[in-house]
Design a protein around this motif. Structure first.
Motif: not given
Length: 308
Positions: A11-29
């Protein structure tokens, strides 16, 4: 238990992917070119800028950048900062300092928070209970930077017990004052939460049964009352450990602690996307692992809880 742990990890895997994707988008956009910012007011050579953008994969769409980052992450590579240093090297220097600071703050809030909460809960309506409520309310009301300034003035300037800022981050004794400031807010919440939980469990049927059986007061409090009352407290403490590590930006800045908070603050100011994403990725892992440990501790505190 093993099946439950495996299920939670999955269950942690999709949470980890979602959290890292969110911060990645916030930083690089975010608006602005981080490569151009490296040159400051100097005129940048377009060829060099293009080469650097290609080197850091910034000339690709954001989704490709994220897949590239995750691919490197699976190999243990957090990328390279815009200054040329590996992000993992920067974190190896900063994280041990913040871990020591967080553990000092964590120990202070556990010992004093649970201790004051227990005494206050056992003596509800007394003078001690009122003092604990007033003191915790004052601590909650004071901003961290104000509390840090007061602590520096009282303990460093007036009393001379400690230095105003940390001179050696490896010396655990120099981290006591910033650890106290960092953990003060959580200490107040833990004390109030423990007090409330103790008050509720004092009226429970199992407590009357334990007293009726003639058990010693020490056994009634430690084995029955405190053990059951700690369940909500453990929930708070589990999430708070990650918060202490990620939320030390103000405290580390005031006390000159060269930890993750300082690193993250500098990285945000300098638009160091790889460093910001790398640090936050590790903090996400800390939160997820802490959450899993908290769930497993429930079964230790309350034997009625069983995981299939």
């Amino acid at each position: 238990m093993g099946t439950y742990v495996l299920r939670r990890i999955l269950q942690m895997i999709p949470v980890f992917i979602g959290a890292t994707l969110l911060i990645f988008l916030m930083v690089y956009t975010l608006p602005g070119d981080p490569i151009a910012a490296l040159y400051g007011d100097k005129a940048a050579d377009p060829a060099q800028v293009a080469q650097l953008r290609h080197h850091y994969y910034l000339d690709q769409p954001v989704w490709k950048q994220y897949l590239h980052y995750m691919g490197n992450l699976l190999q243990g590579n957090f990328g390279t900062s815009f200054t040329g240093r590996p992000v993992s090297e920067l974190m190896k220097q900063a994280f041990p300092v913040t871990i020591r600071l967080a553990l000092v703050a964590f120990a202070i809030e556990i010992v004093f928070g649970i201790g004051f909460g227990l005494l206050s809960g056992l003596k509800r309506g007394s003078l001690l209970d009122s003092l604990v409520l007033i003191a915790t309310l004052i601590v909650i009301s004071i901003p961290v930077f104000v509390l840090a300034y007061i602590a520096q003035t009282v303990f460093a300037t007036n009393l001379g017990w400690v230095t105003p800022t940390v001179q050696d981050s490896t010396d655990i004794t120099q981290l006591i004052l910033p650890g106290l400031v960092l953990g003060s807010l959580s200490l107040a919440f833990v004390a109030r939460l423990t007090r409330t939980s103790i008050g509720e469990n004092l009226r429970a049927d199992y407590m009357r049964t334990a007293v009726a059986k003639g058990l010693p007061q020490r056994t009634v409090i430690t084995r029955h009352l405190l053990r059951n009352s700690l369940i909500p407290v453990v929930t708070f403490l589990g999430t708070d450990l990650g918060a202490l590590m990620g939320g030390a930006i103000v405290t580390e800045g005031i006390f000159n602690v060269q930890g993750v908070g300082n690193l993250l603050y500098r990285a945000i100011n300098q638009k160091e996307g790889p460093t910001v994403v790398g640090v936050v990725t590790v903090l996400v892992i800390v939160y997820l692992v802490a959450s899993l440990i908290v769930d497993l501790l429930y079964a230790v505190l309350d034997p009625r809880i069983r995981y299939a």
